[in-house]
Design an enzyme around this catalytic site. Structure first.
Site, PDB file in Angstrom:
ATOM      1  N   LYS A  58       0.842  -1.204   0.000  1.00 57.07           N
ATOM      2  CA  LYS A  58       0.000   0.000   0.000  1.00 57.07           C
ATOM      3  C   LYS A  58       0.875   1.251   0.000  1.00 57.07           C
ATOM      4  CE  LYS A  58      -3.774  -2.472   2.177  1.00 57.07           C
ATOM      5  NZ  LYS A  58      -4.431  -2.912   3.398  1.00 57.07           N
ATOM      6  N   GLN A 102      -4.632  -1.478   9.541  1.00 56.66           N
ATOM      7  CA  GLN A 102      -4.508  -2.814   8.953  1.00 56.66           C
ATOM      8  C   GLN A 102      -5.075  -3.862   9.914  1.00 56.66           C
ATOM      9  OE1 GLN A 102      -3.241  -3.460   5.775  1.00 56.66           O
ATOM     10  NE2 GLN A 102      -3.947  -5.544   6.130  1.00 56.66           N
ATOM     11  N   ASP A 125     -11.178   2.481   4.087  1.00 55.21           N
ATOM     12  CA  ASP A 125     -11.531   1.057   4.017  1.00 55.21           C
ATOM     13  C   ASP A 125     -13.048   0.873   3.995  1.00 55.21           C
ATOM     14  OD1 ASP A 125      -9.567  -0.832   3.676  1.00 55.21           O
ATOM     15  OD2 ASP A 125      -9.050  -0.992   5.799  1.00 55.21           O
TER      16      ASP A 125
END
Ligand code: NDP
Length: 293
Positions: A58, A102, A125
């Site tokens: 990422k 994460q 997200d």
């Protein structure tokens, strides 16, 4: 089941590369027009090897499109209060347009509380309860990246999805449920299957669009797939075969030749997920700018 393999291979890797290239152009334009650089902050707690690989990917791709990448690596014994403090800082930092924590988090941390502490307008997200609610009620939301990528590939392939029978196998909060919401938003008739569903194969055979997000290697066999269906295989499973370690999906790809199109694993849904994360960061940037003006 043996059959002539006629299904088109949906090239997620190429699709993602194209999206990333368009995002890089858009970021350049943003810089020229506003003097600002969109920024994505990624928070990693602990040293889970798979999570580290994802975070590094990422970071690299965020920089490749010309955005700022802020990676915060915290030790595995980070407390809930310390993590909340960092999120409060990132929420208030105007250089940070997107925030991602994460997952999975170490067991002592409350993942739901952490996700819901992210500013929903920076929740790239799309896991914040407000974004889940917005998606479910058809309001403008930041949408989870994996199902968003699946939807883009489906619309590219099929155009309008209206009236199609869609079956989503798997009902996780990060893939199955938002996928079903997105397909409903496109006026599909959606059925969601899970581990307690009776006769999953019969249900799958009704699907014009079959999305599988289960985490079981090659669970969906060829005779579960309706001829001409479009199949999106989200699963990523590492298996040993012929003395080699390899990655396979949740669909027995070699048996799916009578589908009209199918995503391969690897090279299908996976590459689209990070591309959509970058797209969500650019979207978040624009919405934040619009709110200021
Ligand atoms: P989860 O484990 O959170 O959810 C799995 C879902 O599958 C659950 O809803 C479960 O049902 C259902 N399920 C399990 N067994 C069966 C069965 N025998 N029949 C029908 N349904 C079943 O997984 P995720 O949604 O997080 O991930 C699914 C897969 O997608 C994994 O392989 C993961 O690695 C991959 N993935 C890939 C991504 C990408 O970028 N390509 C991103 C995210 C995930 P129940 O709810 O009843 O337990």
């Amino acid at each position: 089941m043996t059959n002539l393999f006629q299904a088109e291979r949906i090239d997620g890797k190429g699709f993602a590369a194209n999206l990333v290239s368009r995002l890089a152009d858009e970021v350049s334009t943003i810089k020229v027009k506003t003097g600002l650089t969109p920024g994505l902050a990624v928070v990693l707690v602990g040293e889970d090897p798979a999570s580290s690989v994802y975070v590094n990917a990422k970071h690299r791709q965020t920089q490749e499109v010309g955005m700022n990448s802020f990676v915060h690596k915290l030790s595995a014994d980070t407390t809930q209060a310390e993590l909340m403090e960092l999120l409060a800082q990132l929420n208030n930092d105007p250089a940070v347009n997107g925030i991602l924590v994460q997952l999975p988090l170490p067991a002592h941390l409350d993942a739901n509380a952490v996700i819901n502490a992210i500013d929903p307008d920076k929740d790239v997200d799309g896991f914040h309860i407000l974004n889940a609610g917005r998606l479910a009620t058809g309001q403008e939301a930041l949408v989870p990246c994996t199902p968003l990528g699946c939807l883009m590939m489906l619309k590219d392939r099929l155009g309008s999805l209206q009236g199609k029978n869609a079956v989503v196998v798997g009902k996780s909060n990060i893939v199955g449920k938002p996928m079903a919401q997105l397909l409903m938003g496109e006026n599909c008739t959606v059925t969601v299957a899970h581990s307690k569903t009776q006769d999953v194969p019969a249900l799958c055979r009704t699907a014009d669009i079959l999305v599988v997000a289960v985490g079981r290697p090659e669970m969906v066999k060829g005779d579960w797939i309706k001829p001409g269906a479009v199949v999106i295989d989200v699963g990523i499973n590492r298996i040993e075969r012929d003395g080699r370690s390899r990655i396979v999906g949740d669909v027995a790809y070699a048996e799916a030749g009578h589908a009209s199109a199918i995503t391969p694993v690897p090279g299908g849904v996976g590459p689209m997920t990070i591309a959509c994360l970058l797209a969500n960061t650019v979207t978040a940037f624009h919405r934040q700018q619009n709110q200021k003006n």
